[in-house]
Design an enzyme around this catalytic site. Sequence first.
Site: not given
Ligand code: NAD
Ligand code: WQD
Length: 338
Positions: A124, A149, A153
């Site tokens: 991330s 969190y 990562k």
């Molecule tokens: P998500 O929660 O929709 O998907 C994650 C999946 O992993 C889920 O289906 C959950 O049931 C499964 N899971 C969790 N723990 C598990 C375990 N111990 N064993 C087996 N399955 C398990 O999340 P997502 O948004 O699809 O994110 C996928 C990956 O990308 C995550 O690692 C997340 O941290 C990373 N990521 C997400 C974002 C985002 O904004 N969505 C941003 C950066 C990184």
């Molecule tokens: C985006 C912008 C908020 C909600 C998060 C995690 C990051 C990554 C992606 C996994 C910011 C603003 C938000 C609301 C708002 N996940 N906001 N009102 O914080 O950039 O990233 O998700 O790795 O680790 O921290 O994403 O969508 O929460 O926020 O004004 O109700 O929207 O302040 O500027 P963020 P976000």
Amino acid sequence: MAILITGGCGYIGSHTCIEMLDAGYDIVVIDNYYNSKPEALRRVKEISGKEFPFYECDIRDAEGLRKVFSAHKIEAVIHFAGLKAVGESVREPLMYYDNNVAGTVVLCQVMAEMGCKRIIFSSSATVYGTGNPSPLKEEMPTGAVTNPYGRTKFMIEGILADLCVSDPEWSAVLLRYFNPIGAHESGHIGEDPNGIPNNLMPYISQVAIGKLQKLSVFGDDYDTPDGTGVRDYIHVVDLARGHVKAVGYALEHNGVEAINLGTGVGYSVLDLVNAFKSANSVDVPYAIAPRRDGDVATCYSDPAKAAALLGWKAEKNVEDMCRDTWRWQSQNPKGYDE
Ligand code: NAD
Ligand code: WQD
């Protein structure tokens, strides 16, 4: 030969399953359904018109993983499985270290045991922390994270890098996602958050459909063009296609590489609200609220390394992201709970 996708039932995983199948890969999926529902994969099969094996399995269950690796010839793993709620990680840090960090260690132990040493990891932009200016580049220092969190990562990136040093047969691609939004253009799969969404786009779409009253915009006094936070929003299908390229890369190269997956363009909170309104002709009432703890003013990528190493760049624009999110939200007002 197949690619194992952990967490393949989740938001990014389900979209990646479709792109991997479209690219001609055989896939095997595992998930423990902690944050997803079987319906997502049923729809993946429907959209792709292809079948694939699924196992309800936790990545911390070494015996369960061994069964999967014994039943299939796995060439590489795309590792999405993990917990991702920032606020929850502050309240329940041990749950995050256990699931994300310990879970990845167990997965890698079983992979090594079974002779599969290629992993594409969901990292991330959060690993860049608070100290770096945008555009964020892969060689910038990481680790000044603001929550458990983010620390999981950062720690997992370090663990995978150490593994590649210890054994030159390992290949680890650390994909640093920026802000994934949007949905498959069919409108059949998308993000289905539990309860009140933490992230901006699902919040906007639930306000637009009337489930939530109004959006709170967290701060309008940042040092940005309109005072609201700026982020690099990337369409989840572009992100999924980045994984297809990363698999190709990992099959050909050993060692560790961190690679940004973003568009390189920043949009403010109000930019996104306005784009959503005009793409979909809907209203999104909002009010300015105090800043949210832990937020940075601006975060966007330099995507050049992904272009150079993977031959990948994001192709969809913010209008596509808004339109596809709305198609999913309006066709599935209760998410997968129909
Ligand atoms: P998500 O929660 O929709 O998907 C994650 C999946 O992993 C889920 O289906 C959950 O049931 C499964 N899971 C969790 N723990 C598990 C375990 N111990 N064993 C087996 N399955 C398990 O999340 P997502 O948004 O699809 O994110 C996928 C990956 O990308 C995550 O690692 C997340 O941290 C990373 N990521 C997400 C974002 C985002 O904004 N969505 C941003 C950066 C990184
Ligand atoms: C985006 C912008 C908020 C909600 C998060 C995690 C990051 C990554 C992606 C996994 C910011 C603003 C938000 C609301 C708002 N996940 N906001 N009102 O914080 O950039 O990233 O998700 O790795 O680790 O921290 O994403 O969508 O929460 O926020 O004004 O109700 O929207 O302040 O500027 P963020 P976000």
